[in-house]
Design a protein around this motif. Structure first.
Motif, PDB file in Angstrom:
ATOM      1  N   SER A 199      -5.459   0.408  20.011  1.00 57.28           N
ATOM      2  CA  SER A 199      -4.198   0.840  20.601  1.00 57.28           C
ATOM      3  C   SER A 199      -3.516   1.749  19.599  1.00 57.28           C
ATOM      4  O   SER A 199      -2.965   1.285  18.596  1.00 57.28           O
ATOM      5  N   GLY A 200      -3.583   3.051  19.832  1.00 58.08           N
ATOM      6  CA  GLY A 200      -2.993   3.997  18.882  1.00 58.08           C
ATOM      7  C   GLY A 200      -3.644   3.888  17.515  1.00 58.08           C
ATOM      8  O   GLY A 200      -4.857   4.003  17.381  1.00 58.08           O
ATOM      9  N   ARG A 201      -2.841   3.603  16.503  1.00 61.50           N
ATOM     10  CA  ARG A 201      -3.377   3.450  15.132  1.00 61.50           C
ATOM     11  C   ARG A 201      -3.836   2.021  14.830  1.00 61.50           C
ATOM     12  O   ARG A 201      -4.199   1.707  13.699  1.00 61.50           O
ATOM     13  N   LEU A 202      -3.820   1.169  15.826  1.00 63.91           N
ATOM     14  CA  LEU A 202      -4.216  -0.230  15.637  1.00 63.91           C
ATOM     15  C   LEU A 202      -5.635  -0.455  16.131  1.00 63.91           C
ATOM     16  O   LEU A 202      -6.027   0.046  17.186  1.00 63.91           O
ATOM     17  N   ARG A 203      -6.377  -1.223  15.332  1.00 60.86           N
ATOM     18  CA  ARG A 203      -7.709  -1.637  15.762  1.00 60.86           C
ATOM     19  C   ARG A 203      -7.825  -3.134  15.478  1.00 60.86           C
ATOM     20  O   ARG A 203      -7.601  -3.580  14.361  1.00 60.86           O
TER      21      ARG A 203
ATOM     22  N   ILE B 277       0.837  -1.191   0.000  1.00 56.35           N
ATOM     23  CA  ILE B 277       0.000   0.000   0.000  1.00 56.35           C
ATOM     24  C   ILE B 277       0.878   1.250   0.000  1.00 56.35           C
ATOM     25  O   ILE B 277       2.100   1.164   0.171  1.00 56.35           O
ATOM     26  N   GLN B 278       0.238   2.405  -0.168  1.00 58.51           N
ATOM     27  CA  GLN B 278       0.929   3.688  -0.108  1.00 58.51           C
ATOM     28  C   GLN B 278       0.796   4.277   1.297  1.00 58.51           C
ATOM     29  O   GLN B 278      -0.177   3.997   2.017  1.00 58.51           O
ATOM     30  N   GLU B 279       1.763   5.065   1.668  1.00 59.57           N
ATOM     31  CA  GLU B 279       1.690   5.783   2.951  1.00 59.57           C
ATOM     32  C   GLU B 279       0.380   6.539   3.054  1.00 59.57           C
ATOM     33  O   GLU B 279      -0.086   7.136   2.086  1.00 59.57           O
ATOM     34  N   GLY B 280      -0.192   6.499   4.231  1.00 61.50           N
ATOM     35  CA  GLY B 280      -1.447   7.198   4.462  1.00 61.50           C
ATOM     36  C   GLY B 280      -2.673   6.318   4.291  1.00 61.50           C
ATOM     37  O   GLY B 280      -3.740   6.639   4.829  1.00 61.50           O
ATOM     38  N   GLU B 281      -2.539   5.224   3.549  1.00 60.87           N
ATOM     39  CA  GLU B 281      -3.664   4.303   3.382  1.00 60.87           C
ATOM     40  C   GLU B 281      -3.799   3.422   4.622  1.00 60.87           C
ATOM     41  O   GLU B 281      -2.888   3.310   5.433  1.00 60.87           O
TER      42      GLU B 281
ATOM     43  N   THR C 230      -4.310   2.098  10.707  1.00 58.17           N
ATOM     44  CA  THR C 230      -4.788   3.299  10.016  1.00 58.17           C
ATOM     45  C   THR C 230      -3.627   4.240   9.707  1.00 58.17           C
ATOM     46  O   THR C 230      -2.597   4.235  10.388  1.00 58.17           O
ATOM     47  N   ALA C 231      -3.820   5.032   8.650  1.00 57.68           N
ATOM     48  CA  ALA C 231      -2.832   6.041   8.265  1.00 57.68           C
ATOM     49  C   ALA C 231      -1.419   5.469   8.275  1.00 57.68           C
ATOM     50  O   ALA C 231      -0.537   5.951   9.000  1.00 57.68           O
ATOM     51  N   SER C 232      -1.203   4.445   7.476  1.00 56.67           N
ATOM     52  CA  SER C 232       0.060   3.701   7.532  1.00 56.67           C
ATOM     53  C   SER C 232       1.259   4.579   7.179  1.00 56.67           C
ATOM     54  O   SER C 232       1.149   5.579   6.452  1.00 56.67           O
TER      55      SER C 232
END
Lengths: 111, 115
Positions: free
Chosen positions: B58-62, B13-17, B77-79
């Motif tokens: 947890s942070g950006r993790l679901r 994926i691309q950054e932000g995806e 999220t927002a990789s």
């Protein structure tokens, strides 16, 4: 604050040789375990220990021995190395209710 | 035998995806855990979800868990490029509720995040 320390990082053996992979943890964890990681296979449990003097087999124990004489140390012995034991070996420790803490692995090649 | 099956095997994926990885398992479990592995390193624990929980953050993790379908998903999220790694699910299915360090791992998902 070393966590789980594994030595050596790399090792090359000839078929039939024996060796010991070392693992030490400084977190006073009761439980320690050895896993091997092969491409496309994830991690598979070799042996585990629930405390000093107590060990048991995991999913793939054949060809390996372990002992746990102290809380800190959990060495893995390869009795007579075979090419099928070429793998990356990870040691982990944990306590009740805690996740696994892994070492950085030993990459073993058997020729 | 492997308890967990992960899908997809590789994700680019691309950054932000957002990145979503799925894990299915076969038996009843006490909890399900997700670990991350950077190239050449050991696994690092990310998050644990118990069998009586349905979602955890947890942070950006679901992480979600559906015990009726015996499946879990990890959403990042927002990789970021730094999220590039292999991700593994692991199940604790020990009787009595204590795994003693015996987890069963899936084969993992290789995530690549392009800057």
């Amino acid at each position: 604050n070393a966590g789980v320390t594994q030595t050596p990082k790399f090792q090359v053996l000839k078929t039939g040789q024996s060796m010991t992979l070392q693992c030490a943890q400084d977190m006073n964890h009761e439980y320690m375990s050895w896993y091997r990681q092969d491409p496309g296979m994830g991690l598979r449990l070799i042996h585990y220990s629930v405390g000093a003097g107590i060990t048991d087999q995991g999913e793939v124990p054949n060809g390996y021995n372990v002992s746990r004489s102290t809380t800190e140390d959990f060495p893995l012995r390869l009795l007579s190395a075979a090419p099928s034991q070429t793998s990356v070996y990870f040691c982990a420790s944990s306590s009740t209710g805690s996740p696994l803490h892994f070492g950085n692995g030993t990459r073993l090649t058997v020729t | 035998s492997q308890q967990g099956e992960e899908d997809p095997q590789a994700l680019s994926i691309q950054e932000g995806e957002n990145a979503t990885m799925n894990c299915s398992y076969k038996t009843s479990i006490n909890n399900l855990q997700w670990y991350r592995q950077n190239s050449g390193r050991g696994l690092v624990h990310l998050i644990l979800i118990r069998s009586n929980e349905r979602e955890k953050h947890s942070g950006r993790l679901r992480v979600t868990l559906d015990t009726s379908k015996k499946s879990s998903s990890l959403l990042i999220t927002a990789s970021r490029a730094a999220d590039t790694a292999s991700y593994f699910c692991a199940t604790d299915a020990a009787a009595g509720g204590t795994s003693y360090g015996k987890l069963t791992f899936g084969q993992g998902t290789i995530l690549t995040v392009h800057p």
